[in-house]
Design an enzyme around this catalytic site. Structure first.
Site, PDB file in Angstrom:
ATOM      1  N   CYS A 142       9.420 -49.760 -33.593  1.00 55.51           N
ATOM      2  CA  CYS A 142      10.852 -49.502 -33.462  1.00 55.51           C
ATOM      3  C   CYS A 142      11.572 -50.778 -33.035  1.00 55.51           C
ATOM      4  O   CYS A 142      11.282 -51.329 -31.968  1.00 55.51           O
ATOM      5  CB  CYS A 142      11.112 -48.394 -32.447  1.00 55.51           C
ATOM      6  SG  CYS A 142      12.878 -48.029 -32.226  1.00 55.51           S
ATOM      7  N   HIS A 155       4.948 -51.725 -41.346  1.00 52.85           N
ATOM      8  CA  HIS A 155       6.276 -51.922 -41.915  1.00 52.85           C
ATOM      9  C   HIS A 155       6.422 -53.413 -42.164  1.00 52.85           C
ATOM     10  O   HIS A 155       6.388 -54.207 -41.222  1.00 52.85           O
ATOM     11  CB  HIS A 155       7.362 -51.432 -40.950  1.00 52.85           C
ATOM     12  CG  HIS A 155       8.743 -51.480 -41.531  1.00 52.85           C
ATOM     13  ND1 HIS A 155       9.518 -50.357 -41.694  1.00 52.85           N
ATOM     14  CD2 HIS A 155       9.483 -52.517 -42.002  1.00 52.85           C
ATOM     15  CE1 HIS A 155      10.676 -50.702 -42.236  1.00 52.85           C
ATOM     16  NE2 HIS A 155      10.672 -52.010 -42.424  1.00 52.85           N
ATOM     17  N   GLY A 188       8.122 -49.054 -45.845  1.00 50.97           N
ATOM     18  CA  GLY A 188       9.246 -49.928 -46.157  1.00 50.97           C
ATOM     19  C   GLY A 188       9.567 -49.939 -47.643  1.00 50.97           C
ATOM     20  O   GLY A 188       8.710 -50.244 -48.471  1.00 50.97           O
ATOM     21  N   ARG A 197      13.893 -43.480 -45.204  1.00 47.42           N
ATOM     22  CA  ARG A 197      15.204 -43.275 -45.815  1.00 47.42           C
ATOM     23  C   ARG A 197      15.100 -42.664 -47.204  1.00 47.42           C
ATOM     24  O   ARG A 197      15.941 -41.830 -47.587  1.00 47.42           O
ATOM     25  CB  ARG A 197      15.963 -44.605 -45.875  1.00 47.42           C
ATOM     26  CG  ARG A 197      16.502 -45.053 -44.527  1.00 47.42           C
ATOM     27  CD  ARG A 197      17.188 -46.402 -44.598  1.00 47.42           C
ATOM     28  NE  ARG A 197      16.242 -47.477 -44.873  1.00 47.42           N
ATOM     29  CZ  ARG A 197      16.563 -48.763 -44.920  1.00 47.42           C
ATOM     30  NH1 ARG A 197      17.821 -49.124 -44.725  1.00 47.42           N
ATOM     31  NH2 ARG A 197      15.644 -49.683 -45.166  1.00 47.42           N
TER      32      ARG A 197
END
Length: 264
Positions: A107, A177, A208, A232
């Protein structure tokens, strides 16, 4: 959890051509959303990041942060923690109701790093290794995975060294990521993920820019990853892993799942 409902996430990563994973997303990857994406080709789902310290100290926090049901499998619970005791204790507490725990070392939000959580931990390989070992020693149920989700360093050799130490400590798999903690929208570094994959014996999951089935296949080819994790992309299109867009049926299923999960 009834032992017959336990799922072996590691075996899935080692045997499936590409394991498709719903990422931990604060506010979003809660029970209803996890149940929805499981209808559309998602193999494994993560809870939102849970602060281990609060989870251990407060029943109210546990009730607010964690819910599950019979179809919510395989399930990995992600914790934000900064010392071995709190991570291991949280893992031990959640183990009867999950198939694994994940330590958030990725994060990049400022508040998290100021509190000693998230991406700042990639600079503490010995601490992370001890956290993994402690959780491994404390959790006695099987199968149960202990994994880590990271971002990369500017010097990729440092990331490879970090991952090797985590592997030696007993991590089941690592999710990478392919951006540094300072990067946001830059293209992911697939060469870095490939180097990490080639340097380890445990499975590696790519995270990612997984925004479609086409991008998933391309990223797997470029990185050699054993699985892909979408955030996302799957939030925008919960049916992404099934290869189609959001239609009336997806919307209808979302309503049905939500009503079922949140029925009073």
């Amino acid at each position: 959890m009834d032992d017959s409902r336990r799922c072996d996430v590691l075996a899935l990563l080692e045997s499936s051509p590409t394991t498709k994973i719903c990422a931990p997303m604060v506010r979003y990857s809660k029970l209803a959303f996890r149940c929805l994406v499981r209808q559309y080709g998602c193999d494994v789902a993560y809870t939102p990041m849970i602060i281990a310290d609060s989870f251990l100290k407060s029943q109210k926090a546990r009730d607010a942060d964690f819910t599950t049901n019979d179809v919510d499998r395989p399930l990995i619970v992600q914790f934000a923690a900064k010392n071995p005791e709190e991570f291991a204790s949280a893992a031990e507490m959640i183990a009867p109701d999950a198939d694994g725990v994940d330590l958030n070392c990725g994060c990049p939000q400022r508040w998290a790093m100021q509190e000693g959580y998230g991406a700042c931990l990639i600079d503490e390989p010995q601490l992370i290794a001890e956290m993994i070992r402690e959780a491994r020693n404390r959790v006695t149920v099987y199968p149960f995975t202990v994994s880590v989700k990271i971002r990369i360093h500017k010097d990729i050799a440092q990331t490879v060294d970090f991952c090797r130490q985590v592997e030696q400590a007993g991590a089941s798999f690592i999710t990478v990521h392919g951006r540094t903690k300072l990067q946001r929208c830059e293209p992911v570094n697939t060469e870095a993920v490939r180097l990490i994959k080639d340097s380890l014996s445990i499975p590696v999951v790519h995270n990612g820019d997984v925004n479609s089935l086409e991008s998933m296949h391309r990223l797997v080819q470029e990185t050699g990853a054993d699985g892909v994790m979408a955030a996302r992309g799957i939030l925008k299109n919960p049916a992404m892993f099934a290869g189609h867009g959001v239609d009336k049926q997806v919307l209808s299923n979302w309503v049905s799942v939500s009503l079922s999960v949140y029925a009073i």
